[in-house]
Design a protein around this motif. Structure first.
Motif, PDB file in Angstrom:
ATOM      1  N   ALA A  61      -8.098  17.062 -16.800  1.00  0.00           N
ATOM      2  CA  ALA A  61      -8.730  18.492 -16.182  1.00  0.00           C
ATOM      3  C   ALA A  61      -7.392  18.973 -15.412  1.00  0.00           C
ATOM      4  CB  ALA A  61      -9.901  18.043 -15.157  1.00  0.00           C
ATOM      5  N   PRO A  62      -6.645  18.477 -14.723  1.00  0.00           N
ATOM      6  CA  PRO A  62      -5.443  18.930 -14.084  1.00  0.00           C
ATOM      7  C   PRO A  62      -4.604  19.734 -15.000  1.00  0.00           C
ATOM      8  CG  PRO A  62      -5.746  16.850 -13.114  1.00  0.00           C
ATOM      9  CD  PRO A  62      -6.667  16.736 -14.318  1.00  0.00           C
ATOM     10  N   VAL A  63      -4.472  19.148 -16.372  1.00  0.00           N
ATOM     11  CA  VAL A  63      -3.724  19.787 -17.357  1.00  0.00           C
ATOM     12  C   VAL A  63      -4.308  20.961 -18.211  1.00  0.00           C
ATOM     13  CG1 VAL A  63      -2.260  19.738 -19.256  1.00  0.00           C
ATOM     14  CG2 VAL A  63      -1.813  17.976 -17.411  1.00  0.00           C
ATOM     15  N   ARG A  95     -15.312  22.037 -20.584  1.00  0.00           N
ATOM     16  CA  ARG A  95     -16.146  22.219 -21.769  1.00  0.00           C
ATOM     17  C   ARG A  95     -16.812  20.743 -22.211  1.00  0.00           C
ATOM     18  NH1 ARG A  95     -13.080  25.098 -24.732  1.00  0.00           N
ATOM     19  NH2 ARG A  95     -13.919  26.927 -24.362  1.00  0.00           N
ATOM     20  N   LEU A  96     -15.664  20.117 -22.172  1.00  0.00           N
ATOM     21  CA  LEU A  96     -15.984  18.618 -22.719  1.00  0.00           C
ATOM     22  C   LEU A  96     -17.169  17.897 -21.506  1.00  0.00           C
ATOM     23  CD1 LEU A  96     -16.115  16.263 -24.679  1.00  0.00           C
ATOM     24  CD2 LEU A  96     -13.764  15.375 -23.209  1.00  0.00           C
ATOM     25  N   ALA A  97     -16.913  18.328 -20.253  1.00  0.00           N
ATOM     26  CA  ALA A  97     -17.921  17.616 -19.297  1.00  0.00           C
ATOM     27  C   ALA A  97     -19.087  18.093 -19.456  1.00  0.00           C
ATOM     28  CB  ALA A  97     -17.132  17.868 -17.859  1.00  0.00           C
ATOM     29  N   PRO A 145     -14.095  24.586 -31.230  1.00  0.00           N
ATOM     30  CA  PRO A 145     -13.218  23.255 -30.621  1.00  0.00           C
ATOM     31  C   PRO A 145     -13.407  22.982 -29.179  1.00  0.00           C
ATOM     32  CG  PRO A 145     -11.914  24.923 -31.328  1.00  0.00           C
ATOM     33  CD  PRO A 145     -13.034  25.390 -31.808  1.00  0.00           C
ATOM     34  N   VAL A 146     -13.430  21.740 -28.647  1.00  0.00           N
ATOM     35  CA  VAL A 146     -13.386  21.415 -27.045  1.00  0.00           C
ATOM     36  C   VAL A 146     -12.292  22.062 -26.327  1.00  0.00           C
ATOM     37  CG1 VAL A 146     -13.665  19.710 -25.596  1.00  0.00           C
ATOM     38  CG2 VAL A 146     -15.046  19.628 -27.492  1.00  0.00           C
ATOM     39  N   PHE A 147     -10.940  21.620 -27.166  1.00  0.00           N
ATOM     40  CA  PHE A 147      -9.568  21.949 -26.604  1.00  0.00           C
ATOM     41  C   PHE A 147      -8.839  22.795 -27.559  1.00  0.00           C
ATOM     42  CE2 PHE A 147     -10.830  17.732 -24.812  1.00  0.00           C
ATOM     43  CZ  PHE A 147     -10.247  17.793 -23.269  1.00  0.00           C
ATOM     44  N   GLY A 148      -8.373  23.951 -26.730  1.00  0.00           N
ATOM     45  CA  GLY A 148      -7.639  24.902 -27.431  1.00  0.00           C
ATOM     46  C   GLY A 148      -8.044  25.795 -28.068  1.00  0.00           C
ATOM     47  N   SER A 149      -9.413  26.315 -27.699  1.00  0.00           N
ATOM     48  CA  SER A 149      -9.943  27.503 -28.116  1.00  0.00           C
ATOM     49  C   SER A 149      -9.378  28.762 -27.619  1.00  0.00           C
ATOM     50  CB  SER A 149     -11.450  27.493 -28.179  1.00  0.00           C
ATOM     51  OG  SER A 149     -11.861  27.408 -26.852  1.00  0.00           O
ATOM     52  N   VAL A 150      -9.663  29.735 -28.167  1.00  0.00           N
ATOM     53  CA  VAL A 150      -8.744  31.133 -27.548  1.00  0.00           C
ATOM     54  C   VAL A 150     -10.122  31.719 -26.746  1.00  0.00           C
ATOM     55  CG1 VAL A 150      -7.897  33.218 -27.675  1.00  0.00           C
ATOM     56  CG2 VAL A 150      -7.252  31.521 -29.333  1.00  0.00           C
ATOM     57  N   THR A 151     -10.230  31.261 -25.628  1.00  0.00           N
ATOM     58  CA  THR A 151     -11.086  31.736 -24.777  1.00  0.00           C
ATOM     59  C   THR A 151     -10.372  32.485 -23.483  1.00  0.00           C
ATOM     60  OG1 THR A 151     -12.713  30.249 -25.320  1.00  0.00           O
ATOM     61  CG2 THR A 151     -13.300  31.280 -23.316  1.00  0.00           C
ATOM     62  N   HIS A 152     -10.795  33.644 -23.239  1.00  0.00           N
ATOM     63  CA  HIS A 152     -10.139  34.309 -22.137  1.00  0.00           C
ATOM     64  C   HIS A 152     -10.874  34.126 -20.945  1.00  0.00           C
ATOM     65  CE1 HIS A 152      -7.006  36.042 -24.331  1.00  0.00           C
ATOM     66  NE2 HIS A 152      -8.018  36.443 -25.136  1.00  0.00           N
ATOM     67  N   TYR A 153     -10.214  34.080 -19.540  1.00  0.00           N
ATOM     68  CA  TYR A 153     -11.054  34.084 -18.253  1.00  0.00           C
ATOM     69  C   TYR A 153     -11.571  35.414 -17.891  1.00  0.00           C
ATOM     70  CZ  TYR A 153      -9.286  29.516 -16.946  1.00  0.00           C
ATOM     71  OH  TYR A 153      -8.948  28.222 -16.971  1.00  0.00           O
ATOM     72  N   ALA A 154     -12.762  35.545 -17.583  1.00  0.00           N
ATOM     73  CA  ALA A 154     -13.262  36.830 -17.343  1.00  0.00           C
ATOM     74  C   ALA A 154     -12.373  37.646 -16.535  1.00  0.00           C
ATOM     75  CB  ALA A 154     -14.542  36.486 -16.211  1.00  0.00           C
ATOM     76  N   ASP A 169     -16.160  29.608 -18.870  1.00  0.00           N
ATOM     77  CA  ASP A 169     -16.155  28.025 -18.950  1.00  0.00           C
ATOM     78  C   ASP A 169     -16.438  27.493 -17.512  1.00  0.00           C
ATOM     79  OD1 ASP A 169     -15.263  28.073 -22.005  1.00  0.00           O
ATOM     80  OD2 ASP A 169     -13.628  29.389 -21.124  1.00  0.00           O
ATOM     81  N   GLY A 170     -16.655  28.019 -16.701  1.00  0.00           N
ATOM     82  CA  GLY A 170     -17.105  27.643 -15.625  1.00  0.00           C
ATOM     83  C   GLY A 170     -15.926  27.097 -14.579  1.00  0.00           C
TER      84      GLY A 170
END
Length: 564
Positions: free
Chosen positions: A486-488, A495-497, A528-537, A549-550
């Motif tokens: 999570a830190p990195v 998302r995995l949690a 995918p769990v890691f690496g998807s192109v999801t932008h922060y609001a 993503d919370g």
């Protein structure tokens, strides 16, 4: 009373957008430490600012058709804050010099106290002047040969060797705007002599954590005799000098940053006499002299030993096509474009694994694409196979069996041994994001090997329970990775949690290596769990709202004021 652990990253100059080199330097690294400590239930204050008053801002405006420095600073300052949010850098406070309440007053008060106590003195020294431009040249306005190493340098500090100059001692100075040769003329400015603080600085350097490269710079400067530093320049952009006779000058921006850090901490007026555990400063080597020599001397002179850092985390240059990333020279890959291209997880993994710790490293786009494929193939590949197997073997629910067997025991022991190293790499004393990412990758390699071997349990006539026990072991590792990474990789870890029904931001401890309780049904994401192109609001940093993503975006909570 114990104050929060205070983490600072050098305020960036708003003369352009943030580039990938910035992210590989202070900002993502500072966020990694902050997230690790917060998950440990440590109180953390992670701060930065926007370095509005840099002369590079005004020079950028002049080169861009005469736009005002304020227009440049506002445009790129807003872009910088958006990029921080986009890559998941959670800052608790971002100081904006021209808008934050009391900022100019704090800088001027700090300056005036040192002047009244005789620690700042007037001197007449040579300063380059451009007759065609009718302008005094300092910092971004002047280019010449460094008097120490001979490399091409701007005024006041050399990026190549890290040592300060006085502008008038540059070899062959010329104007950065028109390119013509400059002529040194006598100019009266205010100076802060470093020499009287040599022994106090040596004592401080003996206690502060810093890399050998920076320590060598400090010791060489002290051995050569610490110089007098100009703390004002004839200019019209910046904080006004609060001394009669110098009203047409401005406080040098690197002097300004010392009280500026105090404003970030909320302790600008006076020391509060509480313990400040582990104050850590993140910056590049080219800013090393300011943080390790100038600022400690200024805090010592002002009686503000409470502001001294306990550790310096220093990055070397991140290079692009064999040259240093540079906003002013437009030699860069812009961070917002990289985030849009590959997402924050991929970019954070890449800049941490390629971080220039102790040596210069180089960025190239094919390597970034390899990082994306690495996360997709290794990390997501393992998780997708695990979720499919749980769906087939357990109806999509967590298995009843507990992890068991000699192979599981060996895997668990190997992971816990790596965990001890991971905690050291995340912690302030041994902080090393490159090592942290390498350890996480090795953990995923180990569980992937375990998964392939144990998949053959299902081929045995009575292998169902053994196979489900192996799946339970993998789920325990997934639970651990959700906390330990999570830190990195905060977006993918959150998302995995959520897939496992676990809270985000759990500590990086052995307790995370447990199968989630209950027979709940897994909820794998569509992508995918890691690496998807999801932008922060795109919400304001002051709200502290969560992205899609919370993951908390951060909170500045600053008052907005008129320009001082």
């Amino acid at each position: 009373m114990t104050a929060p652990v205070w983490i600072t990253s050098t305020p960036p100059t708003p003369n352009g957008d943030l580039h990938v080199g910035h992210l590989a330097g202070p900002y993502v690294a500072g966020d990694v430490l902050s997230r690790f400590l917060r998950a440990e239930s440590r109180s953390v204050l992670y701060t930065s600012g926007i370095d509005d008053h840099q002369s590079y801002v005004q020079v950028r405006g002049l080169k861009d058709g005469g736009r005002s420095a304020a227009e440049i600073a506002d445009r790129y300052g807003a872009s910088i804050e958006r990029t921080w949010r986009g890559v998941g850098v959670r800052l608790d406070r971002v100081v904006l010099p021209r808008r934050d309440a009391g900022y100019a007053k704090a800088v001027q008060g700090f300056f005036r106290r040192l002047y009244d106590e005789g620690r700042i003195e007037a001197r007449t020294t040579p300063l380059p002047y451009c007759a065609p431009c009718e302008r005094w040249l300092y910092e971004a306005y002047v280019v010449g040969g460094c008097p120490h190493c001979g490399a091409s340098s701007n005024g006041n500090a050399c990026e190549a060797c890290g040592r300060p100059n006085d502008c008038g001692d540059l070899v062959g100075p010329h104007c950065a705007l028109c390119g013509r040769a400059a002529v040194n003329r006598p100019c009266e400015r205010l100076y802060f002599p470093l020499g009287p603080y040599t022994e106090q600085l040596r004592d401080y350097w003996s206690t502060v954590r810093m890399p050998p490269h920076l320590r060598a710079l400090c010791e060489r400067m002290a051995a050569d005799g610490l110089p007098d530093i100009a703390v004002t320049h004839p200019a019209d952009w910046g904080v006004g000098v609060p001394v009669v006779g110098f009203e047409d000058q401005r406080v040098h921006v690197w002097f300004e940053m010392a009280p500026g850090y105090l404003v970030q901490s909320g302790r600008e007026d006076a020391p509060d006499h509480v313990e400040h555990p582990g104050h850590v400063q993140f910056f590049g080597f080219d800013n090393g002299y300011f943080h390790a020599v100038l600022f400690p001397a200024l805090y010592t002179a002002a009686g503000r030993a409470d502001a001294l850092a306990a550790g310096f985390v220093v990055n070397e240059f991140y290079r692009l096509r064999e040259q240093k990333f540079s906003t002013s020279r437009r030699h860069a890959v812009w961070a917002d474009e990289a985030i849009e291209e590959c997402g924050s997880d991929v970019l954070r993994h890449h800049v941490c694994s390629d971080r220039p710790e102790g040596r210069q490293t180089s960025f190239d786009r094919p390597a970034l694409e390899r990082t994306r494929l690495h996360l997709d193939t290794l990390w997501n590949g393992w998780l997708e196979r695990l979720f499919d197997a749980v769906g087939t073997e357990c109806g999509g629910r967590l298995p009843e069996e507990e992890p068991a067997g000699a192979d599981w025991g060996r895997l668990r022991a190997r992971l816990l041994a790596s965990l001890a190293e991971l905690r050291d790499a995340y912690g302030p004393a041994g902080f090393a994001p490159r090592r942290a990412v390498a350890l996480l990758d090795e953990m995923v390699h180990c569980v992937t090997d375990f998964a392939y071997v144990q998949a053959h349990q299902a081929e045995r006539p009575d292998g169902g329970p053994g196979h489900r026990a192996a799946l339970a072991g993998q789920l325990a590792v997934a639970s651990a990775i959700a906390a330990w990474a999570a830190p990195v990789l905060p977006v993918g870890a959150a998302r995995l949690a959520a897939v496992l029904g676990l809270p985000a931001d759990r500590p990086v401890t052995a307790a995370a290596l447990e199968v989630p309780r209950g027979r709940r049904r897994l909820a794998p994401p569509a992508g995918p769990v890691f690496g998807s192109v999801t932008h922060y609001a795109a919400v304001g940093a002051a709200t502290g709202e969560e992205g899609p993503d919370g993951v908390l975006l951060g909170a500045a909570n600053r008052p907005v004021m008129e320009e001082s």
